[in-house]
Each structure stands twice: as structure tokens, then as C-alpha cells.
Scaffold this active site. Structure first.
Site, short mmCIF file in Angstrom:
data_model
loop_
_atom_site.label_atom_id
_atom_site.label_comp_id
_atom_site.label_asym_id
_atom_site.label_seq_id
_atom_site.Cartn_x
_atom_site.Cartn_y
_atom_site.Cartn_z
N CYS A 146 29.93 -23.60 1.67
CA CYS A 146 29.57 -22.87 2.88
C CYS A 146 28.11 -22.33 2.65
CB CYS A 146 30.41 -21.62 3.37
SG CYS A 146 31.92 -22.05 3.69
N ARG A 197 25.68 -27.41 0.90
CA ARG A 197 26.88 -26.63 0.37
C ARG A 197 28.09 -26.75 1.27
NH1 ARG A 197 24.76 -22.18 -2.47
NH2 ARG A 197 26.61 -21.08 -2.15
N TRP A 246 32.28 -25.27 4.69
CA TRP A 246 33.28 -26.19 3.97
C TRP A 246 34.58 -25.52 4.16
CZ3 TRP A 246 36.73 -26.03 -0.42
CH2 TRP A 246 36.94 -27.24 -0.80
N ASN A 272 30.78 -16.55 3.37
CA ASN A 272 30.99 -17.44 2.12
C ASN A 272 31.75 -17.04 1.04
OD1 ASN A 272 30.75 -19.63 0.30
ND2 ASN A 272 28.73 -18.91 -0.33
N GLY A 273 32.80 -17.56 1.01
CA GLY A 273 33.75 -17.09 -0.02
C GLY A 273 35.29 -17.14 0.48
N GLU A 276 31.08 -39.69 -16.96
CA GLU A 276 30.17 -39.34 -15.83
C GLU A 276 29.62 -40.52 -15.14
OE1 GLU A 276 29.36 -36.75 -14.84
OE2 GLU A 276 27.29 -37.00 -13.67
N LYS A 282 30.65 -40.46 -10.86
CA LYS A 282 29.21 -40.71 -10.11
C LYS A 282 29.68 -41.72 -9.02
CE LYS A 282 27.39 -38.17 -10.44
NZ LYS A 282 27.06 -36.95 -10.99
N GLU A 304 32.47 -40.55 -6.43
CA GLU A 304 32.31 -39.45 -5.70
C GLU A 304 31.42 -39.73 -4.47
OE1 GLU A 304 30.21 -36.01 -6.94
OE2 GLU A 304 29.48 -37.07 -8.38
N HIS A 361 46.48 -49.53 -24.84
CA HIS A 361 47.92 -48.55 -24.69
C HIS A 361 48.42 -48.47 -23.36
CE1 HIS A 361 47.56 -48.10 -28.97
NE2 HIS A 361 46.16 -47.73 -28.74
N LYS A 373 28.32 -28.79 -2.58
CA LYS A 373 27.48 -28.70 -3.97
C LYS A 373 28.00 -27.56 -4.88
CE LYS A 373 24.03 -29.55 -6.54
NZ LYS A 373 24.05 -31.00 -7.21
C1 F6R Z 1 29.51 -34.02 -9.50
C2 F6R Z 1 29.18 -32.71 -9.42
C3 F6R Z 1 30.26 -31.72 -9.74
C4 F6R Z 1 29.80 -30.58 -10.60
C5 F6R Z 1 30.70 -29.44 -10.64
C6 F6R Z 1 30.17 -28.29 -11.55
O1 F6R Z 1 28.30 -35.11 -9.22
O2 F6R Z 1 28.08 -32.39 -8.96
O3 F6R Z 1 31.45 -32.41 -10.61
O4 F6R Z 1 29.19 -31.00 -11.53
O5 F6R Z 1 31.06 -29.25 -9.58
O6 F6R Z 1 29.18 -27.56 -10.78
P1 F6R Z 1 28.15 -26.80 -11.51
O7 F6R Z 1 27.34 -27.37 -12.61
O8 F6R Z 1 27.42 -26.07 -10.28
O9 F6R Z 1 29.05 -25.61 -12.07
#
Ligand code: F6R
Length: 617
Positions: free
Chosen positions: A2, A27, A87, A113-114, A490, A494, A497, A513, A612
Site C-alpha cells: 500500500c 507498493r 495491496w 498502510n499497515g 535468484e 526472478k 515472479e 535424489h 514491492k
Molecule cells: C523479488 C523481491 C523480493 C524481495 C523481498 C525482500 O524480486 O524483490 O523477494 O527481495 O520481498 O524485500 P526487501 O529486500 O525490501 O526486504
């Protein structure tokens, strides 16, 4: 999760709020809304019209839907207002559940937000007094309670209201009876106040404000701000006015724009050489790593524990390998959502490294609090300056990557990895577990990373071709060993997602395994082959999956000829030290995820169900 914003001044609030929401949309983006104090119309006898001056517009879906509604409402006018992009946590995404929320009498509007943890109890209590609730949200209790507590003094009513709330909140509130005034309050969710001339703002983060002002006040937990066009007053939790410093932001609007790229994600991938430079260069003087921010005696610790979420955790997996290898100290890496509830064994001899791009991730904050409670020293690696994690940690190293707007992190991750590597080399120097020659070689290799990252980016058009060739795979595997395995984690995240394809990362030796049962003709396996110490072993695993009909796309070091005989396609990246491999090797995988998602028509910067900054559990 949010985004909230607010404006009070002489200009029309609507367009300013919508622009702020557009910038905060990363966000959360399942619905959005704005509320303004509209100009009251005088009745024929000159008296003011009855009813509230607060007007609202809401739309389910992206901010663009709200903009369409706004454009169809020429009378939606006013110079003070608040906005929200959501969100969903409590209640489905809908116009009713979208913020702002109004009190039953229509006199107050709130954006939040929260999460209000005790909302059910407060709602039940207010319902007993006959107050009717319209939405399924936790937020609505804030505004209903505020209206209930209001006896003519806005600030008093708000202070009384927030004293009842448990959980996390950043809120902005307007009242029908206080034209031009916004109150904002914060507890464990981000909120900053923007200072203008004859106008002031608030927002979840600076991206919403940077086109209007670069002077901000960081509100701290428990504080309340009264924002009018000419003044910002901040009060502590007792209601006493306090002085707050003004922070000047030194990045410009281009950092929050796509600058000609189709997506923020591609822009941020391409920015990595500069971002890495910004992380590295200020900290190296005469081939020595200097951390002015770190006044830690490394000899005090007998172990290191790294914790974070998602990609930041993957950076932590790389960090574990580098620190252990250079500092000869046991290191564990664990996702914060598990660590926080695991009652981990740690004490004052434990150094905990928490990693977070946003600095606001709820699980990471909870894990770090748990570790501090157990006596550990906490070092944070964070991108967003002044964020909660940066403030709560005993020590903080900023990545200085600049704003990251795409939901999928790219430059956030690579700058975290390089900062962990720099920390490891620095700590090894302090602990004398590295020779002078090895130290200098590592420092030189770190300094070459921006240029090597640039060369990895030159693979752009070749990676695009690979994405065209392989995007038909509905399920694929990323395999590697040691550092390559950390990168596989990673690379796989990527891809899934942003393209919504199923993918899994496997330690290459672990496939046999069980998981190898899923390998069938045509299945794509992305094999990471830059960690050359174990290359022969990874090649055996490639042969095993090829024997079962898989197609293999390998990422290997330039000059590695043997891999061409094994893989169907190879992406060659510049050679670097084995411990620094992830910084370079991830780049073609970021591009691969980007182009596969593009080919599949996905909303790359705002993948479905995500946001985000994950400020909820
Ligand atoms: C994936 C991504 C998330 C963040 C995770 C932690 O691309 O961005 O997996 O890495 O939500 O977020 P931060 O780094 O803001 O604590």
C-alpha cells in the site's frame, strides 16, 4: 504494501495526488482512491451547504482506472486531500474496500498502510454504540474510532485513537471541520513529510514527492504530524511538540522515471554498473576498504547469522559463502519468516546481518528484533535511507543503489551481494584470516565489477533470442553448485515472479535424489557453470539431464570452450573471482526473466499478487 500520499496547498489536490499514487503504485495495485476537502457551495441565502465537504473517488484495479474516473468528474475540486493505492490484506479488492475510508458521519477520511491487529475488538465495541461499518477492512476502525473520539479537537481525538491501535500503521487523515489540515501518524510503517513553499505533502516514500520537493522530514514511530500549507508541526506520543531535522534528498526525478525504457525493471537492470559503482567506490581508498559507519570489533564474534526474505535472502546465501570462506567463521543464512519463530540459539557473540532493499520488510524486522533480544549485534544492509531496519540496527551499511521501483529486484540484489563481499573482505582483514596479497586481489576484483557487469549487459540481444527460443517451457529448472546454486535460487525466483512460469532451483548434485524424475524430452534446464572449482561435477549433472532429453542453456565464463560441447546454448559472461561470480552471473538471468515475461505479455513492473515492500506478515 500500500502507498499513501497527501497534499495541502493552493493548487488542485486531485492531479497531485494521482501523480503521487502513480509513482507509489509499485507498493500495491489492486485498487486506489482519493479523498479531498471540496470547496463548499454556498446556498442561495449565503449559508454553507449542509453535509460533509469530503468527496471521494475510488476504483478497483490500477491507478489508471482512478485517473479515468477523475477525468470524468470536472467538479472534483479541492486543495487538500489524501490518496491510497492498495495491496489487499483484509477484504477483497473492491471499490468498497478501497481507501480512503470515511467515518459514518462523513466528517473524517483516512488512508492507511499497515495492519491494525486489534481491529475486530474495536469494531465490535463501536458496533455496540450503533456505528455501522461499510467495508471488510481493518482500516475502517481507525476513522470510525476517530469520529467517535472527536469532541472538537482534531489532534486530541487522533492521539486518543492511535493510542488504542495495535499493529502497524502509517495514516493520513482529513476532517470536514479543518480545511487545509492533514494529520499524519506512524507506527512501524514508513511515512515521510515533504516540505514545499506554501504547500506541504506526506507520502509512504520519496518517489511520490521528488517531482515536488526534495526536503523531507522522517516521521518516527509514535509521532504525529499536523500538516497545513504553511507549516508542519510534529508531536511526540505524549502530544508535546518536537523539533525534527529536514533531510535533503540528493537524487533527481530521473531516478523515479523510466527514462525511455519500457519498464523500470529493464532500466534498473541496465543501471547496475552505475549502482555497483555507487556502492563500491566511496568505500575504497588506496586499495583498502573503509567502512566509516562500522565501529565493530570483529574478534568479539564467534559466528555470523544472516537473515532476510526473498531475493535479499538469496543475496544472504551468497554472503554466507563469501564470509565463511574469507573470515573462517561459521555462518548461517535463514529466511526471516522462519528465524523469527524458531527460538534460535544466539548470544552477544553472534553477529546478525539483516539484508533488505526497502528496509521495511515485516518478517525481517521481526527476526532482527528477536536476534537483538537474544543479545546479538545487528548489522543491516539496506538501500532505503532512514528506513525502519536502518534505524533499528546497531550498524547500517547502505547499498546506495538509488530508488528501485520495479517489484522484482535487480540492482537491489547485486548491490547487496557486492556489499556483503566488501564486508567479508574487510572483516577478513580485521581478523587477519586473509593474506595481504589475497586482500588486494579481492579489492581489485571488486573494483572491476561495474565494468564486468557492463560487459554482461552486452549479452542483452543474445539473451532476448534465448528467451524467444525457450519461452514455450511451462516448467523449468535452474541448477548449479556452491555460488552457482545461490545464483540459481535468484534466477529461478526472478523468472517465476514476473513470467508466472513454474521454475525450480536445485543444487545440481541433488537432482538425482528425486527431482530428476521430472526431466523429460524438451524440458529446459538452465545450468550455471561459473563456479569453476566444481565445473566438472556440474557438467556430469548436465550430461544426466541431457541423457533424459532435457535442453540445456548454460551460463559460463568467457573462454570456457568445454561447455559448448555439453549445452544446447551458452551465455558467456566475463571471468571473475569465484566468490564474486554471482554479481555477474545473475545479469543474463535477470534479462532472461525480463524477455520471457515480455514475450508472454506479463505486467513486468507490477506482477500479479505481489507488491514491492512487504510490510505485512
Ligand atoms: C523479488 C523481491 C523480493 C524481495 C523481498 C525482500 O524480486 O524483490 O523477494 O527481495 O520481498 O524485500 P526487501 O529486500 O525490501 O526486504
Amino acid at each position: 504494501m500500500c502507498g499513501i500520499t497527501g497534499y495541502t496547498g493552493l493548487n488542485q489536490a486531485g492531479p497531485i495526488l494521482l501523480e503521487g499514487l502513480r509513482r507509489l503504485e509499485y507498493r500495491g495495485y489492486d485498487s486506489a482512491g482519493i479523498a479531498i476537502q471540496s470547496e463548499r457551495k454556498a446556498d442561495a441565502d449565503g449559508s454553507e451547504s449542509a453535509g460533509s465537504s469530503i468527496k471521494m473517488l475510488k476504483a478497483t484495479g490500477k491507478v489508471s482506472h482512478l485517473v479515468e474516473k477523475f477525468e470524468a468528474e470536472p467538479d472534483f475540486k479541492g486543495v487538500c486531500g489524501i490518496g491510497h493505492t492498495r495491496w489487499a490484506t483484509h477484504g477483497v479488492p473492491s471499490d468498497t474496500n478501497a481507501h480512503p475510508h470515511l467515518s459514518a458521519d462523513g466528517k473524517f477520511a483516512v488512508v492507511h498502510n499497515g495492519i491494525i491487529e486489534n481491529f475486530a475488538e474495536i469494531r465490535e465495541e463501536l458496533q455496540k454504540y450503533g456505528i455501522e461499518f461499510k467495508s471488510e477492512t481493518d482500516t475502517e476502525v481507525i476513522v470510525q474510532l476517530l469520529a467517535y473520539n472527536y469532541k472538537g479537537n482534531f489532534k486530541k481525538a487522533l492521539m486518543k485513537t492511535i493510542a488504542r491501535l495495535t499493529g502497524s500503521y502509517a495514516i493520513g487523515v482529513i476532517s470536514d471541520e479543518h480545511p487545509g489540515t492533514i494529520f499524519a501518524a506512524k507506527q512501524a510503517s514508513p511515512l515521510i513529510i515533504g516540505i514545499g513553499i506554501g504547500e506541504n505533502y506526506f507520502a509512504s516514500d520519496i518517489t511520490a514527492l521528488v517531482s515536488n520537493t526534495k526536503n523531507v522530514i522522517d516521521l518516527d514511530d509514535g509521532e504525529v504530524a499536523e500538516i497545513t500549507p504553511d507549516e508542519v508541526k510534529v508531536f511526540d506520543h505524549t502530544g508535546k511538540e518536537i523539533e525534527k531535522p529536514i533531510r535533503h534528498i540528493n537524487w533527481d526525478i530521473a531516478s523515479a522515471e523510466k527514462s525511455g525504457y519500457d519498464h523500470f525493471m529493464l532500466k534498473e537492470i541496465m543501471e547496475q554498473p552505475q549502482a555497483l559503482k555507487a556502492t563500491i567506490e566511496p568505500r575504497i581508498k588506496d586499495e583498502e576498504i573503509i567502512f566509516e559507519e562500522l565501529n565493530i570489533d570483529m574478534k568479539k564474534f564467534n559466528r555470523v547469522h544472516i537473515t532476510a526474505c526473498g531475493s535479499a535472502y538469496h543475496a544472504g546465501c551468497v554472503g554466507r559463502g563469501i564470509i565463511e570462506s574469507l573470515c573462517k567463521i561459521p555462518v548461517e543464512a535463514e529466511v526471516a519468516s522462519e528465524l523469527r519463530y524458531r527460538d534460535p540459539v544466539m548470544d552477544e557473540k553472534t553477529l546478525v546481518i539483516v539484508i533488505s532493499q526497502s528496509g521495511e520488510t515485516a518478517d525481517t524486522i521481526a527476526a532482527m528484533k528477536e536476534c537483538k533480544y537474544k543479545g546479538a549485534t545487528v548489522l543491516a544492509i539496506v538501500n532505503v535511507v532512514g528506513s525502519s531496519i536502518a534505524k533499528l540496527a546497531d550498524y547500517c551499511l547502505y547499498t546506495w543503489a538509488g530508488p528501485e521501483i520495479a517489484v522484482a529486484t535487480t540492482k537491489g540484489y547485486t548491490t547487496q551481494v557486492v556489499l556483503l563481499a566488501m564486508f567479508a573482505v574487510w572483516a577478513a582483514g580485521e581478523l587477519k584470516t586473509i593474506s595481504h596479497g589475497a586482500y588486494t586481489t579481492m579489492v581489485k576484483d571488486i573494483m572491476r565489477l561495474p565494468e564486468r557487469a557492463q560487459r554482461a549487459l552486452d549479452l542483452n540481444s543474445r539473451v532476448k533470442k534465448m528467451a524467444d527460443k525457450y519461452n514455450d517451457n511451462q516448467s523449468l529448472f535452474f541448477i548449479g553448485r556452491n555460488m552457482d546454486y545461490a545464483v540459481a535460487l535468484e534466477g529461478s525466483l526472478k523468472l517465476k515472479e514476473i513470467s508466472y512460469l513454474h521454475s525450480e532451483a536445485y543444487a545440481a548434485g541433488e537432482l538425482k535424489h528425486g527431482t530428476i524424475a521430472l526431466i523429460e524430452p524438451g524440458r529446459l534446464v538452465v545450468a550455471l557453470c561459473c563456479y569453476e572449482k566444481l565445473l566438472d561435477k556440474t557438467i556430469s549433472n548436465i550430461q544426466q539431464v541431457k541423457a533424459r532429453g532435457a535442453r540445456v542453456l548454460a551460463v559460463a565464463h568467457e573462454g570456457n570452450r568445454s561447455i559448448f560441447a555439453e549445452a544446447d546454448d551458452v551465455l558467456s559472461v566475463p571471468v571473475t573471482d569465484p566468490l564474486l561470480v554471482p554479481v555477474i552471473e545473475i545479469i543474463p538471468l535477470q534479462l532472461f526473466a525480463y524477455y520471457v515475461a515480455l514475450k508472454n505479455g506479463c505486467d513486468i513492473d507490477k506482477p500479479k499478487n505481489l507488491a514491492k515492500s512487504v510490510t505485512v506478515e
